[in-house]
Motif scaffolding. Structure first.
Motif, PDB file in Angstrom:
ATOM      1  N   ARG A  75      10.775  44.538  68.480  1.00  0.00           N
ATOM      2  CA  ARG A  75      11.279  44.938  69.805  1.00  0.00           C
ATOM      3  C   ARG A  75      10.325  45.867  70.512  1.00  0.00           C
ATOM      4  N   ARG A  76       9.550  46.619  69.710  1.00  0.00           N
ATOM      5  CA  ARG A  76       8.738  47.664  70.328  1.00  0.00           C
ATOM      6  C   ARG A  76       7.333  47.220  70.660  1.00  0.00           C
ATOM      7  N   ALA A 111      15.547  44.616  59.111  1.00  0.00           N
ATOM      8  CA  ALA A 111      15.897  45.581  60.159  1.00  0.00           C
ATOM      9  C   ALA A 111      14.649  46.279  60.692  1.00  0.00           C
ATOM     10  N   VAL A 112      13.784  46.716  59.768  1.00  0.00           N
ATOM     11  CA  VAL A 112      12.560  47.401  60.205  1.00  0.00           C
ATOM     12  C   VAL A 112      11.670  46.418  60.977  1.00  0.00           C
ATOM     13  N   LEU A 164      15.633  40.074  70.066  1.00  0.00           N
ATOM     14  CA  LEU A 164      16.460  39.976  68.867  1.00  0.00           C
ATOM     15  C   LEU A 164      17.174  38.637  68.818  1.00  0.00           C
ATOM     16  N   THR A 180      13.025  45.867  64.439  1.00  0.00           N
ATOM     17  CA  THR A 180      12.799  47.051  65.279  1.00  0.00           C
ATOM     18  C   THR A 180      11.355  47.061  65.764  1.00  0.00           C
ATOM     19  N   ALA A 181      10.439  46.762  64.846  1.00  0.00           N
ATOM     20  CA  ALA A 181       9.018  46.728  65.228  1.00  0.00           C
ATOM     21  C   ALA A 181       8.774  45.627  66.260  1.00  0.00           C
TER      22      ALA A 181
END
Lengths: 301, 536
Positions: free
Chosen positions: B530-531, B523-524, B398, B527-528
């Protein structure tokens, strides 16, 4: 003893390609651990999982007692990494990159930095695009060795270094070990591994095929024996565990020259048989890492 | 050495300079087999769709004559589209779209040439290629021939497709658009000799392309027959002065040929005088000690040049367009259709405000390109293996992304304000309404940038699609109003929802909704990011 790295049953696939198929790896704190395997066997994939850059499909991995994926940032404060293929920013000087990495890891020993730049004969004012491959590696190595970390992960770090710099690198690794740091060293330069590593793991097709100290590994493999006998050898071929037997009569004499390879547990039987024929000279060589390597690399699954 | 042997040797080495050109050309065409045909098709079809759409808006010859007269007398409209030389469907097509098709041809050409010259050298691949039986000037020759193939295909498509409106005009339009492409192909070839990064070469040539557009616009705002010196300096002005579908002046084609030839020769001379991978400016040594200490500082260091370039360009273009806004009120006569078009573009009746609103909208759409390119630094850092060692330090994904995204999203605010400041200075008005208008564009810019964050977050392989969405928004914004496209289609672009400022009524609804959409996409996307696995 605490483990610096524990990996068990690690699986990772990229689409249809299976990169890791149940890999195990144990690295004790404070040791230099050799990480060996042919190209494409999964060494770099394992390292990237350990750095939290890739998420393993299954299996367990712990770095300094923590999860490399969820605790990545915290862990990286204590870890320095040197990739095999160092890419720098075109417009940043080597010195800037060294300091950037140092600060991003949470500390750089200034005097150590100066000393390392000197020893590696690196010009820190050159821009990234003007460095050769070896010099780019030196930038990453100086940044790693000058950082205040517990674990160094080095992925084929010396592939572009000249022999003099290779020597400097080996001294640096030894100094790091003497300070109590743990080093995971992936390498193809076997003399380097033999020189530096306390223990090695050999992997193949995403699996660990051998792991232990070099002497352990040697024990598992064959010793090559060359002998000159006063008489004719007798019954060598019938001893189990004897391979590549070659017998040659010495000209103008009753003597014979014998070459063979023998598995460690049959060495006694071979020596007994040889001495019965009368030994004039005998040399025995432990297997080199090369031979060990070739045996594992060439084995068909 | 005998005199006789020497000429023979130079003869051989002369021909050897081009050894391997054929193989490289085929290789280039293979590498470009998707992008170039797609670009040619989109640009060509954009032109070919115009006669039909124009006919649906201005159905009778009288209406077309009327609009042509209106457009010719209004200086700000001339600045936007150039003067109308003929009110036939072909003439109006050349007027309405010719310059923009030429810009698209120019972008395609400069990208193709830099991609096959400086990019190859920068990556080190050229070294390997040049170690084979490849002449010193073969890579440049092959790159220029690749651009020639692409521009010829575009010229043929336009000349053939427009032939129904008059074959001479169609040929002139096709050749002119292809000619602009070749001028920028050879210009890019020169620029690529001086810079040592492909990114910079593309940026600089793109800036020159923008300058050519502004020059033509300023020239056309002062004269109504394309005779201003400013117009004659600009290759895009040459296309206008070629006058397709309006008693073509064929001799203007020699300008394209001459410029292409001269620039080509200069590029050749330069290319033969330097080492592979080097530029004429030697790299200066940098500091031995670094002050960069955070991922954010690194991101700024990497992007500051680009922000500066965009900012200066926006400010200068703002001053130029602000200066010609005054003429917008010169509109004489009262043609309902013209007003209708202008109102669709500008959204209300005050013509100067409408013109300013159109300009602000244009800056907004261009700023979306900035935002996408800035966000996609994440992509080039990741696929260029430079993100990996950064993330192996105590830097979370991030934080790494945040540095680049701040520059993308805050940078968009800065360059939009600079364009507004330029417009204000050029126009000489109160800054408030214009600056507010530029800021109102931001939610749309952000949402296109945020889409790039989402696509990159899901998979770096999807990232290039964000260029397609920004390009679609640009095309809809520019061509849509004149084509009388239904609002439902225009609303595909986030810019279609924004209130038309200055002059129109402020609508907070779309501004808030688009900002919320942008925030959600970011935001989405994060999040993606990070994963997923990092591309290694």
């Amino acid at each position: 003893m605490t483990k610096a790295i524990t990996v068990s049953g690690l699986h990772k696939s990229f689409g249809k390609t299976q990169a890791l198929a149940g890999l195990d790896l144990d690295v004790e704190a404070g040791e230099v651990h050799g990480f060996l395997g042919p190209n494409g066997s999964g060494k770099s994939t394992t390292i990237r999982v350990l750095l939290g850059l890739l998420h393993a499909d299954s299996g367990a991995a712990q770095l300094l007692g923590r999860d490399p994926w969820t605790d990545a940032v915290e862990l990286h404060r204590r870890v320095a990494y040197v990739p095999g293929d160092v890419t720098l920013w075109r417009n940043l000087s080597g010195g800037e990159v060294i300091d950037l990495y140092g600060k991003l890891r949470g500390g750089l020993d200034k005097s150590r930095r100066t000393e390392l730049i000197d020893r590696f004969e690196l010009d820190p004012t050159k821009k990234g695009r003007t460095y050769s491959k070896g010099n780019r590696q030196k930038v990453a190595l100086v940044a790693a060795f000058a950082s205040d970390v517990d674990l160094l992960i080095l992925d084929e770090p010396t592939s572009g270094l000249d022999p003099l710099m290779e020597e400097v690198f080996q001294r640096c690794v030894e100094e790091e070990r003497d300070r109590g740091r743990t080093i995971l060293l992936s390498s193809h330069i076997l003399s380097e591994v033999e020189e530096l590593c306390d223990r090695v793991s050999i992997i193949r097709k995403g699996r660990t095929v051998e792991s232990g100290s070099l002497s352990d590994l040697r024990h598992l493999t064959r010793t090559s024996v060359t002998a000159e006998l006063t008489g004719a050898p007798n019954g060598l071929a019938s001893i189990p565990g004897v391979h590549d037997l070659a017998i040659q009569q010495i000209q103008n004499s009753q003597g014979h020259r014998v070459r063979l390879q023998v598995e460690a547990d049959q060495l006694n039987a071979v020596l007994r048989s040889l001495s019965e024929s009368g030994v004039r000279s005998l040399t025995s060589k432990p297997p080199t890492l090369e031979e060990l390597f070739l045996r594992h690399y060439q084995e068909t699954a | 050495m005998t005199a006789a042997a020497f000429p023979a040797r130079t003869g051989v080495s002369g021909s050897r300079q081009l050894a391997g050109t054929g193989a490289l050309l085929r290789f280039n065409l293979r590498r470009d087999r998707v992008v170039v045909p797609a670009w040619v098709a989109v640009t060509g079809l954009l032109v070919l769709s115009l006669p039909g759409s124009l006919k649906s808006v201005y159905s009778t010859p009288a209406e077309r004559a009327d609009i042509a007269r209106q457009m010719l007398t209004n200086s700000s409209l001339r600045a936007t589209y150039g003067p109308v030389f003929n009110d036939s469907l072909g003439g109006l097509t050349a007027w309405r779209i010719g310059g923009y098709a030429a810009i698209l041809a120019g972008i395609m050409s400069l990208v193709v040439v830099v991609r096959h010259t400086r990019d190859e050298e920068e990556s080190g691949r050229q070294e390997l290629v040049s170690s084979a039986m490849v002449g010193r000037r073969a890579p440049l020759t092959a790159a220029l021939l690749t651009a020639l193939v692409a521009n010829s295909a575009l010229a043929l498509l336009i000349a053939g497709g427009m032939a129904g409106q008059g074959s001479a005009g169609a040929l002139a339009l096709g050749l002119g658009i292809g000619g602009v492409g070749m001028v920028f192909a050879t210009l890019a070839a020169i620029v690529a000799q001086f810079t040592d990064s492909g990114r910079l070469a593309k940026g600089l040539t793109g800036g020159l392309l923008g300058a050519a557009f502004v020059l033509r616009a300023v020239g056309d705002s002062t004269t109504n027959d394309g005779s201003s010196p400013a117009t004659w300096i600009s290759p895009i002005g040459w296309l206008e002065n070629l006058r397709p579908f309006a008693a073509e002046r064929w001799w203007v084609l020699t300008l394209f040929a001459a410029a292409t030839l001269v620039q080509g020769v200069v590029a050749y001379e330069l290319a033969g005088r330097r080492d592979v991978g080097m530029s004429f400016f030697a790299a200066r040594p940098g500091p031995a000690q670094g002050r960069l200490g955070t991922a954010g500082a690194l991101a700024w260091r990497l992007q500051r040049g680009s922000v500066l370039g965009w900012g200066l360009g926006f400010f200068a273009a703002g001053v130029a367009f602000g200066g010609i806004t005054k003429g917008a009120a010169d509109l004489v006569g009262d043609n309902a259709k013209t007003r209708e078009v202008i109102e669709r573009m500008g959204g209300q009746s005050g013509i100067e405000d409408a013109f300013l609103a159109t300009m602000v909208g244009m800056f907004g759409m261009l700023a979306a390109l900035y935002a996408v390119s800035s966000v996609l630094r994440l992509h080039s850092e990741e696929t260029g293996q430079r993100a990996e060692p950064i993330l192996a330090n105590a830097v979370g994904r991030l934080r790494w992304a945040a540095g680049h995204l701040t520059i993308a999203f805050v940078g968009a605010v800065v360059i939009m304000l600079l364009s507004g400041l330029g417009l204000t200075l050029g126009y000489g008005a109160e800054p408030g309404p214009i600056l507010a208008a530029t800021l109102v564009q931001l939610p749309a810019i952000w949402s296109l940038g945020a889409l790039a964050v989402l696509l990159h977050g899901i998979s770096p392989r999807l990232s290039p699609a964000s260029w397609a969405t920004a390009g679609l928004a640009l095309a809809l914004g520019w061509i849509g109003p004149a084509l009388n496209l239904p609002q439902a289609v225009l609303n595909v672009s986030p810019f279609g929802h924004l209130p038309k400022l200055p002059g129109g009524d402020m609508a907070w609804g779309p501004v808030i909704v688009l900002t919320a959409i942008a925030a959600t996409l970011v935001a989405v996307g994060l999040t993606a990011l990070r994963r997923r696995d990092l591309t290694t």
